[in-house]
Every structure is written in structure tokens, then in C-alpha cells.
Design a protein around this motif. Structure first.
Motif, short mmCIF file in Angstrom:
data_model
loop_
_atom_site.label_atom_id
_atom_site.label_comp_id
_atom_site.label_asym_id
_atom_site.label_seq_id
_atom_site.Cartn_x
_atom_site.Cartn_y
_atom_site.Cartn_z
N MET A 201 1.25 -1.50 -0.28
CA MET A 201 -0.18 0.15 -0.04
C MET A 201 1.50 1.25 0.04
N SER A 202 0.44 2.16 -1.17
CA SER A 202 1.30 2.95 -1.12
C SER A 202 1.00 4.17 0.19
N ARG A 203 2.12 5.03 0.53
CA ARG A 203 1.46 6.39 1.61
C ARG A 203 1.16 7.66 1.12
N ALA A 204 -0.31 8.04 0.89
CA ALA A 204 -0.63 8.96 0.77
C ALA A 204 0.23 10.16 0.93
N TYR A 205 0.92 11.92 0.40
CA TYR A 205 1.44 12.86 0.39
C TYR A 205 0.55 13.52 0.86
N ARG A 206 0.58 14.64 1.84
CA ARG A 206 0.35 15.30 2.23
C ARG A 206 0.25 16.41 1.87
N THR A 207 0.60 17.50 2.01
CA THR A 207 1.51 18.93 1.94
C THR A 207 0.87 19.63 2.92
N ASP B 10 -10.11 6.90 16.22
CA ASP B 10 -10.50 6.69 15.93
C ASP B 10 -11.44 7.43 15.08
N PHE B 11 -10.09 8.69 14.83
CA PHE B 11 -10.49 9.73 13.82
C PHE B 11 -9.14 9.48 12.32
N CYS B 12 -8.18 8.67 13.06
CA CYS B 12 -6.77 8.50 11.72
C CYS B 12 -7.54 7.20 10.74
N GLU B 13 -8.77 6.23 12.15
CA GLU B 13 -7.97 4.56 11.18
C GLU B 13 -9.04 4.69 10.26
N PRO B 14 -10.15 5.21 9.59
CA PRO B 14 -10.96 5.29 8.55
C PRO B 14 -9.80 6.14 7.40
N ILE C 118 -4.35 7.00 8.53
CA ILE C 118 -3.56 7.07 8.45
C ILE C 118 -2.93 6.47 9.83
N ASN C 119 -1.53 6.05 9.61
CA ASN C 119 -1.21 5.75 11.35
C ASN C 119 -1.01 6.74 11.95
N SER C 120 -1.69 7.01 13.39
CA SER C 120 -1.87 7.37 14.47
C SER C 120 -0.63 7.82 14.42
N ALA C 121 0.45 7.10 15.33
CA ALA C 121 1.41 7.89 15.41
C ALA C 121 2.53 8.62 15.09
N TYR C 122 1.89 8.73 13.73
CA TYR C 122 2.60 9.40 12.75
C TYR C 122 1.51 10.64 12.44
N PHE C 123 0.67 10.94 12.43
CA PHE C 123 -0.19 11.34 12.61
C PHE C 123 0.04 12.29 14.37
N SER C 124 0.17 11.86 15.35
CA SER C 124 0.54 12.39 16.14
C SER C 124 2.45 13.47 16.02
#
Length: 100
Positions: A1-7, A27-31, A34-40
Motif C-alpha cells: 500500500m502506498s502512502r499518501a503525500y499530504r502538503t 478513531d479519527f485516523c483509522e478510517p 493514517i497511522n495514529s503515531a505518525y499523525f501525532s
């Protein structure tokens, strides 16, 4: 699975959406895939960057024409409601004093 690039702007929008969602980070990241650790990590980086650059901003929310004529400024959980008759210079001075 490729990771989405976000600005940076897309991350800021995602973080703002998360903060308004009242969901846990997981609960926000999963659907969204997004990896929640990376989001953090991204959230912390952008917060530090904003603090370092003092690039915080306030959201001005226009009211409908039938509503009372007010100006609402929101930053996080803080909201300031002012009548439209207030001087723009006064508002600018207030913002300057609060950012010091």
C-alpha cells in the motif's frame, strides 16, 4: 500500500478537522488510513513550527445578514465576539497585545 503525500496545508486541515471531531486520535485516523503515531508526530511538528514562527491564526466567522451584526474570532477553544462597530485599529491592537 502506498502512502499518501499530504502538503502542510492538508495536514493543517486534517488536524483542524480532528480537533473539531471529538473523536479519539485512533478513531479519527483509522478510517482515513493514517497511522495514529505518525499523525501525532505531524501534529506536534506543526504545532512547534507555528509556535516558533508565531504563525497562529484566528478564524473569523461571518454571520448571516439576519443575525446580529457581530464579528466572531476563534482560536482553538477561545472565542471573542465583538460588535461590527468596533474599530479595526482597536482589533489590530488587541491582536498585537495578545500575541506578545
Amino acid at each position: 500500500m502506498s502512502r499518501a503525500y499530504r502538503t502542510r496545508e492538508q495536514w493543517r486541515e486534517l488536524i483542524a478537522e480532528f480537533e473539531q471531531s471529538n473523536l479519539s486520535q485512533k478513531d479519527f485516523c483509522e478510517p482515513r488510513g493514517i497511522n495514529s503515531a505518525y499523525f501525532s508526530q505531524r501534529r506536534a511538528e506543526l504545532k512547534r513550527e507555528a509556535e516558533d514562527n508565531d504563525t497562529s491564526f484566528a478564524l473569523a466567522v461571518p454571520q448571516s445578514a439576519t443575525a446580529q451584526q457581530t464579528l466572531q474570532l476563534r482560536l482553538g477553544q477561545t472565542e471573542l465576539v465583538l460588535p461590527l462597530s468596533v474599530s479595526p485599529r482597536w482589533v489590530a491592537q488587541l491582536v498585537k497585545e495578545l500575541s506578545a
